[in-house]
Design a protein around this motif. Structure first.
Motif, mmCIF file in Angstrom:
data_model
loop_
_atom_site.group_PDB
_atom_site.id
_atom_site.type_symbol
_atom_site.label_atom_id
_atom_site.label_comp_id
_atom_site.label_asym_id
_atom_site.label_seq_id
_atom_site.Cartn_x
_atom_site.Cartn_y
_atom_site.Cartn_z
ATOM 1 N N TRP A 81 4.329 10.741 -2.621
ATOM 2 C CA TRP A 81 4.299 10.853 -1.164
ATOM 3 C C TRP A 81 4.950 9.668 -0.453
ATOM 4 C CZ3 TRP A 81 1.482 7.454 1.947
ATOM 5 C CH2 TRP A 81 0.592 6.599 1.289
ATOM 6 N N ILE A 85 7.961 8.992 3.386
ATOM 7 C CA ILE A 85 7.527 8.461 4.703
ATOM 8 C C ILE A 85 8.415 7.277 5.083
ATOM 9 C CG2 ILE A 85 5.097 9.193 4.496
ATOM 10 C CD1 ILE A 85 4.447 6.213 3.800
ATOM 11 N N GLY A 109 9.024 14.936 4.755
ATOM 12 C CA GLY A 109 7.854 14.374 4.087
ATOM 13 C C GLY A 109 6.599 14.709 4.868
ATOM 14 N N SER A 110 5.568 13.895 4.707
ATOM 15 C CA SER A 110 4.271 14.213 5.322
ATOM 16 C C SER A 110 4.365 14.398 6.831
ATOM 17 C CB SER A 110 3.267 13.100 5.030
ATOM 18 O OG SER A 110 3.071 12.961 3.650
ATOM 19 N N HIS A 111 5.041 13.464 7.521
ATOM 20 C CA HIS A 111 5.081 13.560 8.995
ATOM 21 C C HIS A 111 5.827 14.802 9.454
ATOM 22 C CE1 HIS A 111 3.344 9.594 10.102
ATOM 23 N NE2 HIS A 111 3.664 9.337 8.844
ATOM 24 N N VAL A 126 -2.518 20.902 1.303
ATOM 25 C CA VAL A 126 -1.683 19.922 0.607
ATOM 26 C C VAL A 126 -2.041 19.946 -0.875
ATOM 27 C CG1 VAL A 126 -1.075 17.477 0.407
ATOM 28 C CG2 VAL A 126 -1.523 18.486 2.668
ATOM 29 N N TRP A 141 -3.049 8.825 -0.416
ATOM 30 C CA TRP A 141 -2.310 9.785 0.414
ATOM 31 C C TRP A 141 -3.264 10.461 1.408
ATOM 32 C CZ3 TRP A 141 0.540 14.790 -1.669
ATOM 33 C CH2 TRP A 141 1.420 15.269 -0.679
ATOM 34 N N LEU A 145 -3.239 10.111 5.495
ATOM 35 C CA LEU A 145 -3.143 11.258 6.412
ATOM 36 C C LEU A 145 -4.322 11.312 7.387
ATOM 37 C CD1 LEU A 145 -2.025 14.049 3.877
ATOM 38 C CD2 LEU A 145 -0.582 12.884 5.565
ATOM 39 N N ARG A 156 0.204 4.824 9.045
ATOM 40 C CA ARG A 156 0.570 6.144 9.595
ATOM 41 C C ARG A 156 0.874 6.027 11.080
ATOM 42 N NH1 ARG A 156 -4.054 8.471 9.596
ATOM 43 N NH2 ARG A 156 -4.277 7.988 11.802
ATOM 44 N N TYR A 165 -4.308 13.245 10.895
ATOM 45 C CA TYR A 165 -3.985 14.650 10.648
ATOM 46 C C TYR A 165 -5.224 15.376 10.135
ATOM 47 C CZ TYR A 165 0.998 13.298 10.808
ATOM 48 O OH TYR A 165 2.221 12.841 11.172
ATOM 49 N N VAL A 167 -6.475 17.981 7.348
ATOM 50 C CA VAL A 167 -6.127 18.616 6.075
ATOM 51 C C VAL A 167 -7.234 19.611 5.750
ATOM 52 C CG1 VAL A 167 -5.699 18.245 3.623
ATOM 53 C CG2 VAL A 167 -4.901 16.558 5.300
ATOM 54 N N TRP A 170 -7.182 20.732 0.151
ATOM 55 C CA TRP A 170 -6.570 19.696 -0.700
ATOM 56 C C TRP A 170 -6.625 20.198 -2.135
ATOM 57 C CZ3 TRP A 170 -3.894 15.337 0.379
ATOM 58 C CH2 TRP A 170 -3.721 14.384 -0.622
#
Ligand code: AHR
Length: 502
Positions: A81, A85, A109-111, A126, A141, A145, A156, A165, A167, A170
């Protein structure tokens, strides 16, 4: 020809809620699934919002995607991950070893994933890296998040997102009996316990559901994973718990995929549908094992990969899993939704493989062009079933025979929508005969009925960039009187009726 099907719906016999997450999607870094299909980058000439295609976002909003599973698939157990970022210079290029040896730029990526989810209004599923990542990588990770006021949460925020964020799911690895391992059930359970004990969600606004890998779809350990994981769960200690078990089950005839996606005959139509209908038994087998250890349904089944896996479109890279999508795929989608609905007590989520440009997609793109597949339209027509309450429905489906294959001629489900309307989804599998459905709704008086039908004059009809509206839902007329509705549907069609009662 014409078949007649007598159906009774009993609105007084209410079943479980059809969890909207059953209509989820899967988007992997694979071929044009992300790059080109969702992400074009902010400098692209293709209209986009912060790099994400506007046309694709608009189309996905219409089908109210409840959740998206990302970044894989096999890719997830090779995904690190941190490489996805930070500034453009910090993104690390890699080879996507799982899929066609393409260069993975890590620009999505994540964002970017969570921006995409915000744009389409969807939740996150995720999939963490178990195969080649550490427990610390995964736990960092999830903290990155979801935490606020920690070093990772601050990082972040510096990368543009001060708010944590959410989630929802998972996943602890992907197919760890195969590309994500390979681990025996016992080896995987050791990893699973470490991940579950040491990985936490820090966002108080969401109860993250932790999902284990389920049965080996290639049958090496048969349902050994399901049995071993549920046995371990029943003996769990206070340090860990589990909310979901992932089941993957494709409609395909082996690897490499050889079943033609178009230009097939009636026997091949029926063979593929027979395999699709096998989903029912597959879920039932796993449910039976889970029922032994978990009679109160604390652990859900998430069918986190399903769909047709057909021969690749000629001239395309086989590792990109690009295939055409026909009316047969529309029928496959409807039959799967019906099966998930009938198992709604235990099945609380499912993800189509895959969202855009990969396998049984809802959208195909080519540069600036976009087309909606027949499968897309079925997702759209089934939107009212999201979080609806299943109703008891009885009918004799009859038998459709071709060669040595016997299938039901028709299929149907019924539900009471959140808006109070009664919805009935009807699939006519039979490609040779229309079907008249005579529905009777006990104890109801019907005021109005509306319907939409997805019909094509060939079992292998497709939408193309040049002819995007070849297969498209149309209004269908139904007759209503007192507590009865009658509708005649075309061969190989999917229909959804919306019934208003007094
Ligand atoms: O959807 C394609 C692949 O199928 C996924 O990456 C993997 O999990 C499964 O085998």
């Amino acid at each position: 020809g014409q078949n007649t099907v007598k159906v009774t719906i009993e609105p007084s016999q209410q079943g479980p809620v059809i969890n909207r997450n059953i209509f989820g999607h899967f988007a992997e870094h694979l071929g044009f699934g992300i790059y080109g299909g969702i992400w074009v980058g902010p400098d692209s000439d293709i209209p986009n919002t912060r790099g994400i295609r506007n046309d694709v976002v608009e189309a996905l909003k219409e089908i109210k995607v409840p959740n998206v599973r990302w970044p894989g698939g096999c890719f997830a157990d090779r995904y690190h991950w941190r490489e996805g970022i930070g500034t453009p210079e910090e993104r690390r290029k890699r080879i996507n070893v799982s899929w066609g040896g393409a260069v993975e730029p890590n620009t999505f990526g994540s964002h970017e994933f969570f921006d995409f989810l915000a744009q389409i209004g969807s939740d996150a599923f995720v999939s963490a890296n178990v195969g080649s990542g550490s427990v610390k990588d995964a736990s960092d990770w999830l903290e990155y998040l979801t935490a606020t006021g920690t070093a990772l949460g601050d990082e972040r925020a510096r990368n543009g997102n001060p708010e944590p964020y959410e989630v929802l799911f998972w996943g602890i690895g992907n197919e760890t009996w195969g590309c994500g391992g390979p681990f025996t059930p016992e080896e995987y359970i050791t990893e699973l316990k470490r991940h579950l004990t040491f990985t936490s969600n820090y966002n108080p606004n969401v109860n993250t559901q932790f999902v284990a890998v389920g049965p080996d779809s290639f049958d090496e350990y048969s349902f050994g994973y399901t049995e071993a994981i549920m046995a371990a769960w029943a003996d769990r200690t206070w340090t860990w718990d589990l909310q979901g078990l992932a089941i993957h089950n494709y409609t395909r005839g082996g690897w490499p995929a050889e079943i033609p996606a178009t230009g097939f005959n009636e026997l091949q139509y029926a063979e593929v549908l027979e395999e699709a209908l096998g989903m029912d038994q597959y879920i039932a087998n796993n449910r039976a094992i889970m029922d032994k250890y978990d009679p109160d349904t604390e652990v859900s089944i998430l069918v986190s990969e399903w769909g047709s896996w057909l021969a690749p479109t000629e001239g395309t890279e086989p590792g990109f899993l690009i295939q055409q999508n026909s009316q047969r795929d529309a029928v496959i989608a409807a039959l799967n939704f019906n099966i998930f609905t009938r198992h709604a007590e235990r099945v609380h989520g499912a993800n189509l493989a895959q969202m855009v440009n990969v396998l049984q997609s809802v959208i195909h793109t080519e540069n600036e062009k976009m087309v909606l597949t027949p499968t897309y339209h079925v997702f759209r027509m089934y939107v009212p079933f999201q979080d609806a309450t299943r109703l008891a429905i009885n009918f004799d489906p009859g038998v459709y025979k071709v060669g040595d294959i016997s299938l039901p001629k028709v299929d149907a489900i019924a539900a009471k929508g959140k808006d109070g309307q009664i919805y009935v989804a009807i699939t006519n599998i039979d490609p040779n005969n229309r079907a008249t459905f005579d529905l009777s709704l006990d104890g109801y008086s019907i005021r109005n009925v509306k319907g939409e039908t997805l019909y094509a004059n060939a079992i292998d009809a497709v939408n193309t960039f040049d002819n995007p509206n070849n297969v498209k839902p149309k209004e269908i007329k139904a007759q209503a009187s007192r507590n009865k509705v009658s509708v005649t549907v075309q061969p190989q069609s999917v229909t959804v009726l919306s019934i208003t009662t007094r």
